[in-house]
Write a protein that holds these residues in place. Structure first.
Motif, PDB file in Angstrom:
ATOM      1  N   UNK A 111     -29.903  29.379 -41.183  1.00 37.70           N
ATOM      2  CA  UNK A 111     -28.946  28.524 -40.472  1.00 37.70           C
ATOM      3  C   UNK A 111     -27.831  28.026 -41.401  1.00 37.70           C
ATOM      4  N   UNK A 112     -28.136  27.516 -42.607  1.00 39.01           N
ATOM      5  CA  UNK A 112     -27.039  27.108 -43.495  1.00 39.01           C
ATOM      6  C   UNK A 112     -26.121  28.265 -43.886  1.00 39.01           C
ATOM      7  N   UNK A 113     -26.678  29.471 -44.061  1.00 35.83           N
ATOM      8  CA  UNK A 113     -25.853  30.625 -44.408  1.00 35.83           C
ATOM      9  C   UNK A 113     -24.883  30.951 -43.277  1.00 35.83           C
ATOM     10  N   UNK A 114     -25.364  30.930 -42.039  1.00 37.24           N
ATOM     11  CA  UNK A 114     -24.499  31.191 -40.890  1.00 37.24           C
ATOM     12  C   UNK A 114     -23.407  30.127 -40.773  1.00 37.24           C
ATOM     13  N   UNK A 115     -23.798  28.864 -40.957  1.00 33.75           N
ATOM     14  CA  UNK A 115     -22.814  27.779 -40.873  1.00 33.75           C
ATOM     15  C   UNK A 115     -21.728  27.942 -41.937  1.00 33.75           C
ATOM     16  N   UNK A 116     -22.137  28.327 -43.140  1.00 32.92           N
ATOM     17  CA  UNK A 116     -21.177  28.503 -44.230  1.00 32.92           C
ATOM     18  C   UNK A 116     -20.242  29.687 -43.966  1.00 32.92           C
ATOM     19  N   UNK A 117     -20.802  30.801 -43.486  1.00 31.22           N
ATOM     20  CA  UNK A 117     -19.978  31.979 -43.192  1.00 31.22           C
ATOM     21  C   UNK A 117     -18.922  31.669 -42.137  1.00 31.22           C
ATOM     22  N   UNK A 121     -20.912  25.047 -50.493  1.00 31.39           N
ATOM     23  CA  UNK A 121     -19.784  25.733 -49.857  1.00 31.39           C
ATOM     24  C   UNK A 121     -18.464  25.288 -50.479  1.00 31.39           C
ATOM     25  N   UNK A 122     -18.391  24.055 -50.903  1.00 31.61           N
ATOM     26  CA  UNK A 122     -17.163  23.570 -51.553  1.00 31.61           C
ATOM     27  C   UNK A 122     -16.848  24.381 -52.804  1.00 31.61           C
ATOM     28  N   UNK A 123     -17.879  24.756 -53.552  1.00 31.61           N
ATOM     29  CA  UNK A 123     -17.678  25.576 -54.754  1.00 31.61           C
ATOM     30  C   UNK A 123     -17.087  26.931 -54.378  1.00 31.61           C
ATOM     31  N   UNK A 124     -17.581  27.515 -53.296  1.00 32.08           N
ATOM     32  CA  UNK A 124     -17.188  28.872 -52.928  1.00 32.08           C
ATOM     33  C   UNK A 124     -15.905  28.924 -52.112  1.00 32.08           C
ATOM     34  N   UNK A 125     -15.727  27.957 -51.191  1.00 33.87           N
ATOM     35  CA  UNK A 125     -14.677  28.086 -50.189  1.00 33.87           C
ATOM     36  C   UNK A 125     -13.766  26.879 -50.063  1.00 33.87           C
ATOM     37  N   UNK A 126     -14.036  25.803 -50.796  1.00 33.69           N
ATOM     38  CA  UNK A 126     -13.177  24.641 -50.738  1.00 33.69           C
ATOM     39  C   UNK A 126     -13.731  23.518 -49.880  1.00 33.69           C
ATOM     40  N   UNK A 127     -13.037  22.393 -49.898  1.00 36.12           N
ATOM     41  CA  UNK A 127     -13.521  21.173 -49.252  1.00 36.12           C
ATOM     42  C   UNK A 127     -13.572  21.291 -47.737  1.00 36.12           C
ATOM     43  N   UNK A 128     -12.518  21.836 -47.118  1.00 34.89           N
ATOM     44  CA  UNK A 128     -12.482  21.926 -45.654  1.00 34.89           C
ATOM     45  C   UNK A 128     -13.651  22.754 -45.129  1.00 34.89           C
ATOM     46  N   UNK A 129     -13.862  23.913 -45.717  1.00 37.74           N
ATOM     47  CA  UNK A 129     -14.974  24.767 -45.280  1.00 37.74           C
ATOM     48  C   UNK A 129     -16.317  24.102 -45.560  1.00 37.74           C
ATOM     49  N   UNK A 130     -16.409  23.394 -46.691  1.00 40.72           N
ATOM     50  CA  UNK A 130     -17.654  22.707 -47.028  1.00 40.72           C
ATOM     51  C   UNK A 130     -18.007  21.636 -46.017  1.00 40.72           C
ATOM     52  N   UNK A 131     -17.007  20.856 -45.610  1.00 39.35           N
ATOM     53  CA  UNK A 131     -17.249  19.807 -44.615  1.00 39.35           C
ATOM     54  C   UNK A 131     -17.638  20.403 -43.266  1.00 39.35           C
ATOM     55  N   UNK A 132     -16.959  21.492 -42.871  1.00 35.67           N
ATOM     56  CA  UNK A 132     -17.258  22.102 -41.578  1.00 35.67           C
ATOM     57  C   UNK A 132     -18.654  22.729 -41.575  1.00 35.67           C
ATOM     58  N   UNK A 133     -19.030  23.379 -42.686  1.00 31.62           N
ATOM     59  CA  UNK A 133     -20.374  23.968 -42.778  1.00 31.62           C
ATOM     60  C   UNK A 133     -21.440  22.886 -42.714  1.00 31.62           C
ATOM     61  N   UNK A 134     -21.223  21.772 -43.421  1.00 30.52           N
ATOM     62  CA  UNK A 134     -22.191  20.679 -43.400  1.00 30.52           C
ATOM     63  C   UNK A 134     -22.328  20.101 -41.992  1.00 30.52           C
ATOM     64  N   UNK A 135     -21.206  19.978 -41.288  1.00 23.14           N
ATOM     65  CA  UNK A 135     -21.246  19.477 -39.920  1.00 23.14           C
ATOM     66  C   UNK A 135     -22.005  20.446 -39.017  1.00 23.14           C
ATOM     67  N   UNK A 187     -20.431  38.026 -50.534  1.00 29.33           N
ATOM     68  CA  UNK A 187     -21.661  38.682 -50.966  1.00 29.33           C
ATOM     69  C   UNK A 187     -22.845  37.726 -50.946  1.00 29.33           C
ATOM     70  N   UNK A 188     -22.632  36.531 -51.459  1.00 23.90           N
ATOM     71  CA  UNK A 188     -23.745  35.586 -51.579  1.00 23.90           C
ATOM     72  C   UNK A 188     -24.240  35.139 -50.206  1.00 23.90           C
ATOM     73  N   UNK A 189     -23.333  34.918 -49.271  1.00 23.27           N
ATOM     74  CA  UNK A 189     -23.732  34.426 -47.949  1.00 23.27           C
ATOM     75  C   UNK A 189     -24.143  35.568 -47.019  1.00 23.27           C
ATOM     76  N   UNK A 190     -23.233  36.527 -46.812  1.00 22.95           N
ATOM     77  CA  UNK A 190     -23.526  37.621 -45.884  1.00 22.95           C
ATOM     78  C   UNK A 190     -24.609  38.543 -46.431  1.00 22.95           C
ATOM     79  N   UNK A 191     -24.570  38.826 -47.737  1.00 24.13           N
ATOM     80  CA  UNK A 191     -25.585  39.700 -48.324  1.00 24.13           C
ATOM     81  C   UNK A 191     -26.979  39.122 -48.207  1.00 24.13           C
ATOM     82  N   UNK A 192     -27.125  37.840 -48.505  1.00 24.47           N
ATOM     83  CA  UNK A 192     -28.433  37.186 -48.387  1.00 24.47           C
ATOM     84  C   UNK A 192     -28.882  37.130 -46.936  1.00 24.47           C
TER      85      UNK A 192
END
Length: 311
Positions: free
Chosen positions: A255-261, A33-47, A222-227
Protein backbone atom coordinates in the motif's frame (compact mmCIF):
# COMPACT_ATOMS: atom_id res chain seq x y z
CA UNK A 1 7.07 -8.81 23.83
CA UNK A 2 5.28 -5.54 23.10
CA UNK A 3 2.20 -6.52 25.11
CA UNK A 4 4.14 -7.63 28.21
CA UNK A 5 3.91 -4.32 30.16
CA UNK A 6 0.23 -3.59 29.47
CA UNK A 7 -3.16 -4.85 30.63
CA UNK A 8 -4.66 -7.60 28.54
CA UNK A 9 -8.24 -7.31 29.84
CA UNK A 10 -9.12 -4.55 27.38
CA UNK A 11 -8.92 -4.94 23.63
CA UNK A 12 -7.62 -1.37 23.19
CA UNK A 13 -4.40 -2.38 24.97
CA UNK A 14 -4.15 -5.55 22.90
CA UNK A 15 -4.38 -3.46 19.73
CA UNK A 16 -1.98 -0.65 20.70
CA UNK A 17 1.13 -1.91 18.81
CA UNK A 18 -0.83 -1.96 15.55
CA UNK A 19 -2.35 1.46 16.22
CA UNK A 20 1.05 3.00 16.97
CA UNK A 21 2.68 1.35 13.95
CA UNK A 22 -0.10 2.38 11.58
CA UNK A 23 0.14 6.01 12.66
CA UNK A 24 3.96 6.06 12.62
CA UNK A 25 4.11 4.68 9.07
CA UNK A 26 2.50 7.87 7.71
CA UNK A 27 5.30 10.36 8.56
CA UNK A 28 7.99 7.78 7.75
CA UNK A 29 6.49 7.33 4.27
CA UNK A 30 6.53 11.11 3.86
CA UNK A 31 10.24 11.16 4.74
CA UNK A 32 11.01 8.35 2.27
CA UNK A 33 9.08 9.85 -0.65
CA UNK A 34 10.40 13.34 0.04
CA UNK A 35 13.94 12.05 -0.56
CA UNK A 36 12.95 10.52 -3.89
CA UNK A 37 10.28 12.84 -5.26
CA UNK A 38 10.12 16.02 -3.19
CA UNK A 39 7.86 17.52 -0.55
CA UNK A 40 4.61 17.71 -2.55
CA UNK A 41 4.73 14.05 -3.55
CA UNK A 42 5.78 13.08 -0.02
CA UNK A 43 2.79 14.83 1.53
CA UNK A 44 0.37 13.34 -1.00
CA UNK A 45 1.76 9.81 -0.52
CA UNK A 46 1.49 10.14 3.27
CA UNK A 47 -2.11 11.34 2.92
CA UNK A 48 -2.89 8.39 0.66
CA UNK A 49 -1.58 5.95 3.25
CA UNK A 50 -3.42 7.74 6.08
CA UNK A 51 -6.82 7.33 4.41
CA UNK A 52 -6.23 3.86 2.91
CA UNK A 53 -9.21 1.70 3.96
CA UNK A 54 -7.15 -1.48 4.34
CA UNK A 55 -4.24 0.22 6.12
CA UNK A 56 -6.61 1.78 8.65
CA UNK A 57 -8.43 -1.54 9.12
CA UNK A 58 -5.23 -3.39 9.95
CA UNK A 59 -4.01 -0.57 12.18
CA UNK A 60 -6.48 -1.67 14.85
CA UNK A 61 -6.03 -5.39 14.26
CA UNK A 62 -4.11 -7.27 16.94
CA UNK A 63 -1.62 -8.96 14.63
CA UNK A 64 1.71 -8.08 13.07
CA UNK A 65 0.61 -6.66 9.73
CA UNK A 66 0.84 -2.97 10.66
CA UNK A 67 4.16 -3.54 12.44
CA UNK A 68 5.55 -5.27 9.38
CA UNK A 69 4.34 -2.48 7.11
CA UNK A 70 6.05 0.11 9.32
CA UNK A 71 9.29 -1.88 9.17
CA UNK A 72 9.12 -2.06 5.39
CA UNK A 73 8.48 1.68 5.10
CA UNK A 74 11.51 2.35 7.32
CA UNK A 75 13.60 0.04 5.13
CA UNK A 76 12.33 1.88 2.03
CA UNK A 77 13.31 5.22 3.57
CA UNK A 78 16.83 3.92 4.18
CA UNK A 79 17.06 2.55 0.62
CA UNK A 80 15.89 5.92 -0.73
CA UNK A 81 18.75 7.57 1.13
CA UNK A 82 21.28 4.94 0.09
CA UNK A 83 20.13 5.05 -3.53
CA UNK A 84 20.57 8.82 -3.72
CA UNK A 85 24.08 9.02 -2.30
CA UNK A 86 23.40 8.78 1.42
CA UNK A 87 26.06 7.64 3.86
CA UNK A 88 26.63 4.01 4.71
CA UNK A 89 25.21 4.54 8.20
CA UNK A 90 21.75 4.40 6.63
CA UNK A 91 22.22 0.65 6.48
CA UNK A 92 21.64 0.68 10.26
CA UNK A 93 18.24 2.29 9.71
CA UNK A 94 17.52 -0.30 7.03
CA UNK A 95 18.55 -3.10 9.38
CA UNK A 96 16.18 -1.88 12.10
CA UNK A 97 13.23 -1.60 9.74
CA UNK A 98 13.96 -4.93 8.04
CA UNK A 99 14.32 -6.76 11.36
CA UNK A 100 11.03 -5.29 12.62
CA UNK A 101 9.33 -6.35 9.39
CA UNK A 102 10.50 -9.99 9.29
CA UNK A 103 10.01 -10.54 13.03
CA UNK A 104 6.42 -9.26 12.73
CA UNK A 105 5.49 -11.18 9.56
CA UNK A 106 7.89 -13.71 8.07
CA UNK A 107 6.72 -13.10 4.49
CA UNK A 108 8.33 -9.64 4.68
CA UNK A 109 11.45 -11.45 3.48
CA UNK A 110 9.91 -11.42 0.00
CA UNK A 111 9.53 -7.63 0.04
CA UNK A 112 13.11 -7.16 1.18
CA UNK A 113 14.53 -9.51 -1.47
CA UNK A 114 12.81 -7.43 -4.16
CA UNK A 115 13.98 -4.18 -2.56
CA UNK A 116 17.57 -5.43 -2.55
CA UNK A 117 17.13 -6.49 -6.19
CA UNK A 118 16.01 -2.97 -7.11
CA UNK A 119 19.07 -1.55 -5.35
CA UNK A 120 21.31 -3.89 -7.36
CA UNK A 121 19.72 -2.70 -10.60
CA UNK A 122 20.33 0.92 -9.60
CA UNK A 123 24.03 0.23 -8.86
CA UNK A 124 23.97 3.05 -6.36
CA UNK A 125 26.21 1.08 -3.97
CA UNK A 126 28.87 -1.61 -4.46
CA UNK A 127 27.09 -4.89 -5.24
CA UNK A 128 28.70 -6.76 -2.33
CA UNK A 129 27.59 -4.06 0.10
CA UNK A 130 24.01 -4.21 -1.17
CA UNK A 131 23.84 -8.01 -1.04
CA UNK A 132 25.50 -8.50 2.35
CA UNK A 133 23.94 -5.60 4.24
CA UNK A 134 20.63 -5.90 2.42
CA UNK A 135 20.11 -9.57 3.24
CA UNK A 136 21.77 -9.69 6.68
CA UNK A 137 18.73 -8.47 8.70
CA UNK A 138 16.76 -11.48 7.50
CA UNK A 139 18.96 -13.60 9.77
CA UNK A 140 17.02 -12.18 12.74
CA UNK A 141 14.24 -14.59 11.74
CA UNK A 142 16.52 -17.62 12.21
CA UNK A 143 15.93 -18.11 15.98
CA UNK A 144 12.20 -18.37 15.31
CA UNK A 145 12.27 -20.88 12.46
CA UNK A 146 11.60 -23.77 14.84
CA UNK A 147 8.48 -21.98 16.10
CA UNK A 148 7.42 -21.35 12.50
CA UNK A 149 7.77 -25.05 11.73
CA UNK A 150 5.89 -25.88 14.93
CA UNK A 151 3.04 -23.67 13.77
CA UNK A 152 2.86 -25.55 10.46
CA UNK A 153 2.93 -28.87 12.33
CA UNK A 154 -0.13 -27.84 14.34
CA UNK A 155 -2.26 -27.11 11.28
CA UNK A 156 -5.51 -29.09 11.61
CA UNK A 157 -4.51 -30.13 15.16
CA UNK A 158 -4.96 -27.14 17.45
CA UNK A 159 -4.75 -24.59 14.65
CA UNK A 160 -7.19 -24.05 11.79
CA UNK A 161 -5.37 -24.38 8.49
CA UNK A 162 -6.18 -21.27 6.40
CA UNK A 163 -7.70 -22.03 3.01
CA UNK A 164 -6.32 -19.61 0.45
CA UNK A 165 -7.32 -20.10 -3.20
CA UNK A 166 -4.66 -20.31 -5.90
CA UNK A 167 -3.81 -16.96 -7.55
CA UNK A 168 -6.24 -17.24 -10.45
CA UNK A 169 -7.10 -14.07 -12.42
CA UNK A 170 -10.17 -13.58 -10.23
CA UNK A 171 -8.20 -13.95 -7.00
CA UNK A 172 -5.48 -11.56 -8.19
CA UNK A 173 -8.18 -9.07 -9.14
CA UNK A 174 -9.91 -9.26 -5.76
CA UNK A 175 -6.66 -9.00 -3.78
CA UNK A 176 -5.49 -5.94 -5.73
CA UNK A 177 -8.88 -4.24 -5.47
CA UNK A 178 -8.94 -4.91 -1.72
CA UNK A 179 -5.50 -3.32 -1.31
CA UNK A 180 -6.86 -0.08 -2.79
CA UNK A 181 -10.49 -0.01 -1.74
CA UNK A 182 -10.68 -2.33 1.26
CA UNK A 183 -13.47 -4.79 1.78
CA UNK A 184 -16.05 -2.49 0.21
CA UNK A 185 -14.31 -2.80 -3.14
CA UNK A 186 -14.39 -6.59 -2.91
CA UNK A 187 -18.13 -6.48 -2.15
CA UNK A 188 -18.80 -4.90 -5.56
CA UNK A 189 -20.05 -6.98 -8.48
CA UNK A 190 -17.47 -8.93 -10.50
CA UNK A 191 -17.61 -6.62 -13.59
CA UNK A 192 -17.11 -3.59 -11.34
CA UNK A 193 -14.12 -5.26 -9.65
CA UNK A 194 -12.62 -5.98 -13.06
CA UNK A 195 -13.00 -2.33 -14.07
CA UNK A 196 -11.43 -1.23 -10.79
CA UNK A 197 -8.46 -3.55 -11.39
CA UNK A 198 -8.01 -2.20 -14.92
CA UNK A 199 -8.02 1.35 -13.54
CA UNK A 200 -5.49 0.44 -10.82
CA UNK A 201 -3.09 -1.19 -13.27
CA UNK A 202 -3.42 1.68 -15.76
CA UNK A 203 -2.72 4.29 -13.08
CA UNK A 204 0.33 2.45 -11.71
CA UNK A 205 1.79 1.91 -15.19
CA UNK A 206 1.13 5.55 -16.06
CA UNK A 207 2.80 6.73 -12.83
CA UNK A 208 5.87 4.55 -13.49
CA UNK A 209 6.21 5.89 -17.03
CA UNK A 210 5.90 9.46 -15.77
CA UNK A 211 8.70 8.87 -13.27
CA UNK A 212 11.00 7.17 -15.77
CA UNK A 213 10.70 10.16 -18.12
CA UNK A 214 12.67 12.23 -15.64
CA UNK A 215 16.26 11.02 -15.09
CA UNK A 216 16.34 12.43 -11.56
CA UNK A 217 13.38 10.20 -10.65
CA UNK A 218 14.81 6.96 -12.04
CA UNK A 219 15.72 5.78 -8.52
CA UNK A 220 12.12 6.20 -7.41
CA UNK A 221 10.78 4.29 -10.42
CA UNK A 222 13.01 1.27 -9.78
CA UNK A 223 12.75 1.27 -6.00
CA UNK A 224 8.96 1.66 -5.90
CA UNK A 225 7.71 -0.07 -9.06
CA UNK A 226 10.42 -2.75 -9.04
CA UNK A 227 9.71 -3.74 -5.44
CA UNK A 228 5.95 -3.66 -6.05
CA UNK A 229 5.94 -5.91 -9.13
CA UNK A 230 8.58 -8.29 -7.79
CA UNK A 231 6.77 -8.77 -4.50
CA UNK A 232 3.47 -9.56 -6.19
CA UNK A 233 5.14 -12.11 -8.48
CA UNK A 234 7.00 -13.81 -5.62
CA UNK A 235 3.86 -14.13 -3.51
CA UNK A 236 1.94 -15.55 -6.45
CA UNK A 237 4.75 -18.01 -7.28
CA UNK A 238 4.89 -19.30 -3.70
CA UNK A 239 1.13 -19.79 -3.68
CA UNK A 240 1.46 -21.95 -6.76
CA UNK A 241 3.75 -24.30 -4.79
CA UNK A 242 1.16 -24.43 -1.98
CA UNK A 243 2.53 -21.77 0.39
CA UNK A 244 -0.66 -19.85 1.04
CA UNK A 245 0.31 -16.22 1.52
CA UNK A 246 -1.24 -14.58 -1.56
CA UNK A 247 -3.84 -12.69 0.41
CA UNK A 248 -4.33 -8.97 1.03
CA UNK A 249 -3.38 -9.05 4.71
CA UNK A 250 0.07 -10.38 3.76
CA UNK A 251 0.45 -7.73 1.07
CA UNK A 252 -0.30 -4.59 3.10
CA UNK A 253 3.34 -3.53 2.63
CA UNK A 254 2.44 -2.76 -1.00
CA UNK A 255 0.00 0.00 0.00
CA UNK A 256 2.74 2.59 0.78
CA UNK A 257 4.51 1.71 -2.49
CA UNK A 258 1.31 2.27 -4.49
CA UNK A 259 0.63 5.55 -2.68
CA UNK A 260 4.16 6.76 -3.39
CA UNK A 261 4.03 5.78 -7.08
CA UNK A 262 0.72 7.50 -7.70
CA UNK A 263 1.80 10.60 -5.78
CA UNK A 264 4.96 10.79 -7.88
CA UNK A 265 2.99 10.44 -11.10
CA UNK A 266 0.59 13.23 -10.16
CA UNK A 267 3.45 15.47 -9.08
CA UNK A 268 5.12 14.90 -12.46
CA UNK A 269 2.17 16.41 -14.34
CA UNK A 270 2.59 19.88 -15.77
CA UNK A 271 -0.89 20.74 -14.48
CA UNK A 272 0.15 21.98 -11.05
CA UNK A 273 -3.33 21.82 -9.43
CA UNK A 274 -3.22 18.01 -9.83
CA UNK A 275 -1.67 17.46 -6.40
CA UNK A 276 -4.01 19.75 -4.39
CA UNK A 277 -7.06 18.37 -6.23
CA UNK A 278 -5.95 14.81 -5.41
CA UNK A 279 -5.38 15.86 -1.79
CA UNK A 280 -8.93 17.24 -1.50
CA UNK A 281 -10.35 14.01 -2.94
CA UNK A 282 -8.31 11.90 -0.50
CA UNK A 283 -9.44 13.98 2.48
CA UNK A 284 -13.04 13.49 1.35
CA UNK A 285 -12.44 9.74 1.03
CA UNK A 286 -10.89 9.67 4.51
CA UNK A 287 -13.90 11.49 5.96
CA UNK A 288 -16.14 8.92 4.33
CA UNK A 289 -14.19 6.08 5.95
CA UNK A 290 -14.49 7.74 9.38
CA UNK A 291 -18.26 8.11 8.95
CA UNK A 292 -18.61 4.54 7.71
CA UNK A 293 -16.57 3.01 10.54
CA UNK A 294 -17.71 5.18 13.44
CA UNK A 295 -19.65 3.22 16.02
CA UNK A 296 -19.42 -0.03 14.05
CA UNK A 297 -17.63 -3.23 14.93
CA UNK A 298 -15.65 -3.82 11.75
CA UNK A 299 -13.55 -6.70 13.08
CA UNK A 300 -14.89 -9.67 15.12
CA UNK A 301 -16.75 -8.56 18.24
CA UNK A 302 -14.42 -9.72 21.01
CA UNK A 303 -16.94 -9.16 23.80
CA UNK A 304 -19.48 -11.47 22.16
CA UNK A 305 -16.73 -14.00 21.45
CA UNK A 306 -15.76 -13.92 25.14
CA UNK A 307 -19.37 -14.44 26.25
CA UNK A 308 -19.89 -17.45 23.97
CA UNK A 309 -17.42 -19.86 25.68
CA UNK A 310 -18.30 -18.41 29.10
CA UNK A 311 -21.91 -19.43 28.57
Amino acid sequence: LLLTPVRLDDEVWVRWPSIAAGVAAVPVLYAAVRVLLGTRAGLLAALGLAVSPLASAFSDYARGFALSTLGLVIASWACARLGTGGRRRWWWVYAGGAALAVCSEYNAVLFLVCMVGAMLVLRARPWWETVVLGLAPMATLAPWLHQLQRGFDYDKVTKIAPLFPAPSPGVVRDVCVALFFGRHGVDAAAPVRSLLLAAIVALLVWATVMLRRRPQRRVAAWLLAGTLVGTLLLHAALRLVDIGIFEQRYLTGLIPLCAALLAGGLDSLRWRPAVPVAAVLLVAAGAGIVILRHGREIEPDYMRAQQAPAA
